[in-house]
Design a protein around this motif. Structure first.
Motif, mmCIF file in Angstrom:
data_model
loop_
_atom_site.group_PDB
_atom_site.id
_atom_site.type_symbol
_atom_site.label_atom_id
_atom_site.label_comp_id
_atom_site.label_asym_id
_atom_site.label_seq_id
_atom_site.Cartn_x
_atom_site.Cartn_y
_atom_site.Cartn_z
ATOM 1 N N LYS A 2 24.215 44.539 17.780
ATOM 2 C CA LYS A 2 25.557 44.537 17.519
ATOM 3 C C LYS A 2 25.778 45.038 19.306
ATOM 4 N N SER A 3 24.285 46.097 19.877
ATOM 5 C CA SER A 3 24.939 46.349 20.997
ATOM 6 C C SER A 3 24.952 44.525 21.933
ATOM 7 N N LEU A 4 24.022 44.021 21.717
ATOM 8 C CA LEU A 4 24.025 42.844 22.523
ATOM 9 C C LEU A 4 25.633 42.191 22.051
ATOM 10 N N GLN A 5 26.156 42.026 21.184
ATOM 11 C CA GLN A 5 27.408 41.849 20.532
ATOM 12 C C GLN A 5 28.822 42.256 21.362
ATOM 13 N N LYS A 6 28.797 43.844 22.041
ATOM 14 C CA LYS A 6 29.018 44.555 22.669
ATOM 15 C C LYS A 6 29.311 44.357 24.263
ATOM 16 N N ASP A 7 27.935 44.217 25.120
ATOM 17 C CA ASP A 7 27.447 43.526 25.798
ATOM 18 C C ASP A 7 28.121 42.373 26.252
ATOM 19 N N LEU A 8 27.831 41.434 25.322
ATOM 20 C CA LEU A 8 28.641 40.276 25.660
ATOM 21 C C LEU A 8 29.843 39.863 25.622
ATOM 22 N N GLU A 9 30.635 41.435 24.803
ATOM 23 C CA GLU A 9 32.058 40.873 25.185
ATOM 24 C C GLU A 9 32.671 41.773 26.499
ATOM 25 N N LYS A 10 31.987 42.975 26.424
ATOM 26 C CA LYS A 10 32.584 43.765 28.165
ATOM 27 C C LYS A 10 32.292 42.522 28.843
ATOM 28 N N THR A 11 31.074 41.567 28.855
ATOM 29 C CA THR A 11 30.744 40.386 30.075
ATOM 30 C C THR A 11 32.127 39.342 30.373
ATOM 31 N N GLU A 12 32.181 39.150 29.399
ATOM 32 C CA GLU A 12 33.150 38.211 28.999
ATOM 33 C C GLU A 12 34.617 38.981 29.735
ATOM 34 N N ILE A 13 34.603 40.390 29.181
ATOM 35 C CA ILE A 13 36.011 40.326 30.104
ATOM 36 C C ILE A 13 36.071 40.670 31.360
ATOM 37 N N ALA A 14 34.873 41.240 31.772
ATOM 38 C CA ALA A 14 34.620 41.770 33.162
ATOM 39 C C ALA A 14 35.053 40.423 34.212
ATOM 40 N N ASN A 15 34.339 38.891 33.606
ATOM 41 C CA ASN A 15 34.188 37.559 34.184
ATOM 42 C C ASN A 15 35.847 37.153 34.093
ATOM 43 N N LYS A 16 36.979 37.005 32.681
ATOM 44 C CA LYS A 16 38.494 36.986 33.288
ATOM 45 C C LYS A 16 38.452 37.690 33.685
ATOM 46 N N GLU A 17 38.665 38.768 33.881
ATOM 47 C CA GLU A 17 39.375 39.948 35.231
ATOM 48 C C GLU A 17 38.960 39.591 36.379
ATOM 49 N N ARG A 18 37.733 39.221 36.756
ATOM 50 C CA ARG A 18 37.564 38.839 38.396
ATOM 51 C C ARG A 18 37.976 37.679 38.579
ATOM 52 N N VAL A 19 38.058 36.666 37.435
ATOM 53 C CA VAL A 19 38.920 34.787 37.802
ATOM 54 C C VAL A 19 40.190 35.307 37.848
ATOM 55 N N LEU A 20 40.365 36.376 37.287
ATOM 56 C CA LEU A 20 42.618 36.687 37.876
ATOM 57 C C LEU A 20 42.062 37.279 39.020
ATOM 58 N N ALA A 21 41.370 38.404 39.042
ATOM 59 C CA ALA A 21 42.338 38.780 40.679
ATOM 60 C C ALA A 21 41.793 37.855 41.446
ATOM 61 N N VAL A 22 41.265 37.308 41.392
ATOM 62 C CA VAL A 22 41.009 36.475 43.066
ATOM 63 C C VAL A 22 41.682 35.650 43.707
ATOM 64 N N ARG A 23 42.317 34.893 41.720
ATOM 65 C CA ARG A 23 43.475 33.423 41.467
ATOM 66 C C ARG A 23 44.554 34.035 42.053
ATOM 67 N N TYR A 24 45.006 36.115 41.980
ATOM 68 C CA TYR A 24 46.260 36.174 42.174
ATOM 69 C C TYR A 24 46.388 37.264 43.207
ATOM 70 N N HIS A 25 45.148 37.127 44.002
ATOM 71 C CA HIS A 25 45.146 37.830 45.398
ATOM 72 C C HIS A 25 45.902 38.005 46.394
ATOM 73 N N LYS A 26 45.929 36.379 45.974
ATOM 74 C CA LYS A 26 47.239 36.233 47.768
ATOM 75 C C LYS A 26 49.037 36.423 46.969
ATOM 76 N N VAL A 27 49.397 35.749 45.739
ATOM 77 C CA VAL A 27 50.474 36.131 45.447
ATOM 78 C C VAL A 27 50.716 37.960 45.479
#
Length: 192
Positions: free
Chosen positions: A66-91
């Motif tokens: 259960k702990s690993l599943q929660k950590d995986l969800e958090k990591t995937e969300i953080a990765n998605k946030e990072r990708v979107l932040a980099v993509r739209y930083h200039k705009v």
């Protein structure tokens, strides 16, 4: 004979490679990557699949799963946030600069139009507090002649998304959850 480098002299200078390596290690120790978490999940599931596992070990392994599943969800969300932040930083940067310029222009007017100023502040908060997990919809989209024909069909969808987030931001500003003067803390807001 020229000067020779001794071990003492070379040890005084910090190595850039060593510093970067330790920084990278410390970051990866805090949050393991998605692949490591998935590997640990597979290993934990295999352990749970065994029939001869002791009851206390099974309970501990289920907790770990259960702990690993929660950590995986958090990591995937953080990765998605990072990708979107980099993509739209200039705009977002350009939208923010345009809004700061417009806010300063409105403030310089002799009778300050409070409604226009509030609308511009809502737009600035839109840029600053846009939801991190959504694709950014620009306030000032740039279009060329060829693109404008293609975007007319999807324009209502973008406008609807923009207005939805604006309404959310406006509500948060009225409740006091977000600053009513967002330009106060930003660099470049006091230019004249």
């Amino acid at each position: 004979m020229g000067p020779s480098r001794t071990d003492a002299a070379s040890s005084k200078r910090p190595s850039m490679h060593k510093k970067n390596a330790t920084t990278t290690l410390s970051m990866s120790e805090k949050t393991p990557g998605v692949s490591k978490l998935k590997a640990q999940l597979r290993q934990t599931r295999r352990l749970l699949a065994k029939d001869n596992l002791a009851a206390d070990a099974r309970v501990e392994t289920e907790r770990r799963l259960k702990s690993l599943q929660k950590d995986l969800e958090k990591t995937e969300i953080a990765n998605k946030e990072r990708v979107l932040a980099v993509r739209y930083h200039k705009v977002k940067f350009f939208d923010r600069q345009k809004l700061l310029r417009k806010i300063n222009q409105v403030k310089k007017q002799t009778p300050v139009d409070e409604d226009q100023l509030f609308a511009l502040r809502v737009d600035l908060n839109y840029v600053l507090h846009y939801p991190k997990l959504r694709k950014y919809v620009a306030l000032f989209p740039s279009t060329t002649d060829g693109e404008s024909r293609r975007e007319n069909a999807g324009k209502t969808e973008a406008d609807a998304a923009r207005e939805e987030v604006r309404a959310l931001i406006r509500g948060q500003m009225e409740k006091g959850e977000i600053s009513r003067t967002p330009e106060a803390g930003l660099p470049g807001s006091g230019r004249g």
